[in-house]
Design a protein around this motif. Structure first.
Motif, mmCIF file in Angstrom:
data_model
loop_
_atom_site.group_PDB
_atom_site.id
_atom_site.type_symbol
_atom_site.label_atom_id
_atom_site.label_comp_id
_atom_site.label_asym_id
_atom_site.label_seq_id
_atom_site.Cartn_x
_atom_site.Cartn_y
_atom_site.Cartn_z
ATOM 1 N N HIS A 172 12.178 5.535 -6.800
ATOM 2 C CA HIS A 172 12.083 5.589 -5.346
ATOM 3 C C HIS A 172 11.698 4.207 -4.824
ATOM 4 O O HIS A 172 10.983 3.451 -5.493
ATOM 5 N N VAL A 173 12.227 3.872 -3.643
ATOM 6 C CA VAL A 173 11.960 2.589 -3.006
ATOM 7 C C VAL A 173 11.319 2.857 -1.646
ATOM 8 O O VAL A 173 11.859 3.622 -0.835
ATOM 9 N N TYR A 174 10.154 2.232 -1.410
ATOM 10 C CA TYR A 174 9.429 2.381 -0.143
ATOM 11 C C TYR A 174 9.570 1.107 0.679
ATOM 12 O O TYR A 174 9.637 -0.007 0.124
ATOM 13 N N ASP A 175 9.574 1.270 1.979
ATOM 14 C CA ASP A 175 9.483 0.123 2.891
ATOM 15 C C ASP A 175 8.016 -0.302 2.945
ATOM 16 O O ASP A 175 7.155 0.452 3.419
ATOM 17 N N LEU A 176 7.715 -1.468 2.420
ATOM 18 C CA LEU A 176 6.327 -1.912 2.296
ATOM 19 C C LEU A 176 5.634 -1.981 3.655
ATOM 20 O O LEU A 176 4.425 -1.722 3.753
ATOM 21 N N ALA A 177 6.377 -2.297 4.697
ATOM 22 C CA ALA A 177 5.771 -2.433 6.028
ATOM 23 C C ALA A 177 5.267 -1.101 6.560
ATOM 24 O O ALA A 177 4.429 -1.075 7.479
ATOM 25 N N LYS A 178 5.754 0.003 5.999
ATOM 26 C CA LYS A 178 5.358 1.329 6.481
ATOM 27 C C LYS A 178 4.215 1.931 5.666
ATOM 28 O O LYS A 178 3.809 3.056 5.935
ATOM 29 N N LEU A 179 3.719 1.200 4.660
ATOM 30 C CA LEU A 179 2.638 1.705 3.830
ATOM 31 C C LEU A 179 1.317 1.117 4.288
ATOM 32 O O LEU A 179 1.260 -0.003 4.810
ATOM 33 N N SER A 180 0.253 1.876 4.072
ATOM 34 C CA SER A 180 -1.085 1.434 4.490
ATOM 35 C C SER A 180 -2.059 1.632 3.341
ATOM 36 O O SER A 180 -2.330 2.763 2.930
ATOM 37 N N GLY A 181 -2.556 0.546 2.770
ATOM 38 C CA GLY A 181 -3.527 0.639 1.687
ATOM 39 C C GLY A 181 -2.878 0.952 0.360
ATOM 40 O O GLY A 181 -1.675 0.711 0.134
ATOM 41 N N ALA A 182 -3.662 1.508 -0.557
ATOM 42 C CA ALA A 182 -3.198 1.797 -1.919
ATOM 43 C C ALA A 182 -2.177 2.927 -1.914
ATOM 44 O O ALA A 182 -2.240 3.838 -1.080
ATOM 45 N N VAL A 183 -1.261 2.841 -2.867
ATOM 46 C CA VAL A 183 -0.277 3.901 -3.066
ATOM 47 C C VAL A 183 -0.736 4.696 -4.286
ATOM 48 O O VAL A 183 -0.880 4.147 -5.385
ATOM 49 N N VAL A 184 -0.975 6.008 -4.079
ATOM 50 C CA VAL A 184 -1.661 6.816 -5.081
ATOM 51 C C VAL A 184 -0.840 8.078 -5.385
ATOM 52 O O VAL A 184 -0.316 8.719 -4.470
ATOM 53 N N ALA A 185 -0.767 8.419 -6.666
ATOM 54 C CA ALA A 185 -0.262 9.731 -7.077
ATOM 55 C C ALA A 185 -1.456 10.670 -7.163
ATOM 56 O O ALA A 185 -2.392 10.421 -7.927
ATOM 57 N N ARG A 186 -1.447 11.723 -6.377
ATOM 58 C CA ARG A 186 -2.581 12.641 -6.329
ATOM 59 C C ARG A 186 -2.093 14.038 -6.002
ATOM 60 O O ARG A 186 -0.925 14.251 -5.705
ATOM 61 N N ARG A 187 -3.036 14.980 -6.028
ATOM 62 C CA ARG A 187 -2.714 16.332 -5.602
ATOM 63 C C ARG A 187 -2.792 16.404 -4.084
ATOM 64 O O ARG A 187 -3.607 15.723 -3.461
#
Length: 790
Positions: free
Chosen positions: A265-280
């Motif tokens: 998967h590819v994310y637009d970095l400008a649309k992310l905020s803070g850490a990217v986490v795999a969680r429940r």
């Protein structure tokens, strides 16, 4: 799973033909569901050159073109494409061509008063893409008249295979190529992935807080990408397998999903905020997925989220908010391993399917996270440019490399196939297994084969490559203590009759053994009357199967059934005991009304007779000795019925048309053909019944036709039997083919024309022998009252 032939050859160096590859796929257990070559659909479309482009006299947005199609004189074509111009090489469709994108078959037509002889086509009109702002503009100067599919390289068959759930490795083209290479249809290309070094640390923190659902989460940032349409080769491959090209970044992830069975998967970095986490997921969270639908999440589901919100239903579908767009310049590439059971439960709970879910719930290769990320990075740099960061790796993927103790003779014991141990080792190595030979082999399965669990799985791998068709058809020995078949001859006959009746188009019915007293009285009277019936209409044990069958026919007719063909195998209850019987009813039309023969035809006595003879033959009765007698039971039509027996005392069946009075009582229209076969009257075979062996005669048969004049009272069957007995060893068949009454025939008589089949044995008949047999036939006919017609 779909792929093109050229795509397969990216991984398989082979000279095998398409037919050999299709056969090979089926041999290794990948059932081919279809092969489609786009070039076949595009065969009518040819390269053409626009010689002139002039304004249309009656329409500002149309042009009148002179087009060289390579077939002679230039053709006049009306075109509304803004890019149509003199000198353009495009794609031409002549009158009579079917254009799939607009679902139209072209013809010469006047457009605003100007005749158009065909059309110049856009990509959407040929279903190559959604582009329709102009006609196709071919680069260079291709030869006019050349098939368009050949110029664009579209002669590339698309192969679709069915992949069983245990073959997760074949959810990518490379896995399929590996199987074909092991089969000997080519050599598997190296498939190494070039490592891409990053020039700076990844600016986004990546971690996994759900090690059960997401044991490993790898990623990296690429800055300065230029997203746009993907190149033509990539678009063609995705379009060929039914995917819509979106943009270079999205198309790259889809390509790797099908090429290596590795979703990313590819994310637009400008649309992310803070850490990217795999969680429940938290209770009450939801996400708007790429399909535009909102999904309510539960804590049993794994998600990918940042500090602000959920962006991804892990392993199933990305979120709409963080998806890349044409303006995207900085991206985060995610490559993770998700627990297959968690993915399957989440997908079922949400009712959500995707190509990613299909692969993750089967189990992707956990050892290809690094390779998948590097491959995605390389394609992004090649197609979109950019500056990559160094990788970040959170967690560790599981190590899946099951070891199995194995002995080569197990293949013979389990399958009956003998495969040389050296060949077994070669097959397993070609499939990616590590083989340590010895008295007992130690075999390590590759990381992409999580389905391997024991020695029997190794046997399956060996045999499917060496060839399932080599497995002998050998009955297994009966295990000690297992009972032998206990079916009696009567039960075996019942099974045979059920199959025979069904094969002849009859539907089996199961009716009550109890019937109404008035119905029993109409069919001979019931002997056994119940003292405490469950219903007044179910008070008498049936003396015949016909009341229940006729009532079932009426119910089917009331519900609109046009042709009713029912049978039942059960018991009649008579004074002398229970009698196993097969009953049948034929009602309605023999076939539906047809333009060839007008009105639909109903059933008659001869239909019932044909069914009776066929079923008696299936039951092993000597139908060649059976005779027809008059005097069927009172519920049959007196003039359209008969009994069939081996003599007047051994009646095998009754057949005919139902008495009109009873047909009216049961509210059935038209003729109703019925019959009952008395199975207990069929004589048991003498001695052991051997298997019949077909032995065709060495010499050709001879036919001779005769016409005999006889009283109307003489049954045709009597005449046929007499002729058959005239020379029983040489006359193999006799049939009636014509019946005539009228001019030239005395009143009270009729002409019966028969055809006798004569079969020579050791040598062909001489004219004298044929004359002698003919004389015997005439004498036999005269003995029963038939005179040769002059």
């Amino acid at each position: 799973m779909k792929f093109t032939l050229s795509w397969l050859k990216d991984h398989l160096d082979t000279a095998a033909s398409l037919e050999e590859i299709v056969l090979g796929l089926t041999r290794v257990g990948l059932e081919v569901e279809g092969v489609d070559n786009p070039a076949d659909r595009l065969a009518p479309f040819r390269v053409a050159k626009i010689l002139e482009a002039a304004p249309h006299p009656q329409a500002d947005k149309l042009q009148v073109l002179k087009v060289d199609t390579g077939t002679g004189e230039p053709l006049q074509v009306v075109c509304g494409a803004p890019n149509a111009r003199a000198g353009l090489y495009g794609v031409f469709a002549a009158p009579g061509t079917y254009v799939p994108g607009i679902d139209v078959t072209l013809k010469v037509a006047a457009i605003r008063g100007v005749e158009s002889h065909g059309m110049m086509c856009s990509e959407r009109e040929l279903e190559l893409s959604d582009a329709h702002t102009g006609i196709i503009d071919l680069a260079g100067e291709p030869a006019v008249g050349t098939p368009f599919a050949e110029v664009l390289g579209l002669d590339d068959p698309v192969i679709e295979v069915a992949v069983t759930p245990n073959r997760q490795d074949c959810m990518g083209v490379r896995g399929i190529a590996r199987d074909l290479a092991a089969l000997g249809l080519g050599t598997l290309k190296p498939g190494t992935v070039e490592s891409v070094d990053g020039g700076y640390d990844c600016p986004v923190e990546i971690r996994t807080d759900d090690p059960e659902g997401c044991p490993a989460f790898f990623g990296r940032v690429v800055r300065g990408v230029k997203n746009g349409p993907s190149p033509a080769w990539l678009q063609r491959r995705l379009t060929a397998i039914g995917l819509r090209p979106i943009s270079a970044l999205v198309d790259i992830t889809n390509f790797i999903t099908f090429d290596r069975g590795r979703p990313l998967h590819v994310y637009d970095l400008a649309k992310l905020s803070g850490a990217v986490v795999a969680r429940r997921a938290a209770e009450g969270e939801s996400v708007v997925a790429l399909n535009g639908k909102t999904y309510a999440l539960t804590p049993e589901m794994t998600v990918i989220a940042d500090a602000r919100e959920v962006h991804d239903i892990a392993g199933i579908m990305g979120g709409e908010h963080s998806g890349v767009e044409t303006e995207t310049t900085d991206i985060l590439i995610e490559c993770a391993y998700f627990d297959p059971q968690r993915i399957g439960r989440t997908g079922r709970a949400l009712g959500l399917t995707s190509d990613a879910r299909t692969r993750f719930e089967r189990g992707v290769d956990p050892a290809f996270l690094e390779g998948g990320l590097q491959l995605a990075t390389r394609l992004v740099l090649d197609l979109c440019g950019g500056d990559p960061s160094r990788e970040l790796r959170a967690g560790q993927p599981p190590v899946i490399a099951p070891q199995v103790n194995y002995t080569p003779d197990l293949t013979k014991r389990l399958t009956g196939v003998t495969v040389d141990p050296a060949e077994q080792a070669e097959i397993l190595a070609a499939l990616g297994f590590m083989v340590e030979t010895g008295d007992t082999w130690c075999i390590t399965a590759p990381s992409w084969r999580r389905d391997v669990d024991g020695a029997a799985d190794i046997v399956e791998e060996v045999v499917r490559i060496s060839g399932f068709d080599a497995i002998p058809s050998t009955p297994l020995a009966r295990a000690e203590g297992v009972a032998k078949p206990t079916a009696t001859p009567a039960q075996l006959t019942e099974r045979t009759l059920r199959r025979a009746a069904a094969a002849r188009g009859l539907d089996e019915a199961v009716t009550w053994s109890f019937i109404a007293p008035q119905d029993a009285e109409s069919f001979g009277g019931g002997v056994f009357v119940l003292e405490n019936p469950i219903s007044a209409d179910l008070a008498v044990m049936r003396p015949s199967l016909l009341p229940g069958l006729v009532a079932a026919a009426r119910r089917n007719s009331d519900r609109g059934a046009a042709s009713i063909r029912l049978f039942e195998l059960g018991r009649r209850y008579l004074g002398e005991g229970e009698r196993l019987t097969l009953g049948l009813v034929l009602a309605g039309a023999r076939q539906e009304k047809d333009w060839r023969d007008g009105a639909a035809k109903g059933f008659d006595v001869f239909d019932a007779k044909a069914e009776v003879l066929a079923l008696l033959a299936a039951a092993g009765a000597p139908v060649e000795r059976a005779q027809a007698f008059t005097g069927a039971s009172a519920w049959y039509h007196p003039g359209r019925s008969a009994k069939l027996g081996l003599g007047p005392k051994t009646i095998l069946a009754e057949f005919g048309e139902l008495h009109p009075r009873l047909a009216r009582a049961f509210d059935l229209q038209g003729r109703v053909a019925v019959a009952e076969i008395f199975l207990d009257a069929i004589p048991a075979p003498r001695g052991k019944r051997g298997r019949a062996v077909y032995s065709p005669p060495a010499l050709q048969a001879v036919t001779r036709d005769f016409a005999f004049v006889a009283d109307k009272a003489l049954a045709a069957d009597t005449l046929l039997r007499a002729v058959q007995k005239a020379e029983p060893k040489r006359i193999t068949a006799v049939r009636l083919f014509d019946l005539f009454e009228g001019a030239g025939i005395e009143p009270g008589k009729r002409s019966l024309a028969i055809r006798a089949t004569l079969q020579p044995d050791e040598r062909s008949f001489t004219e004298e022998e044929l004359s002698a047999i003919a004389g015997k036939i005439v004498e036999a006919a005269r003995a029963v009252g038939g005179e040769l017609r002059e």
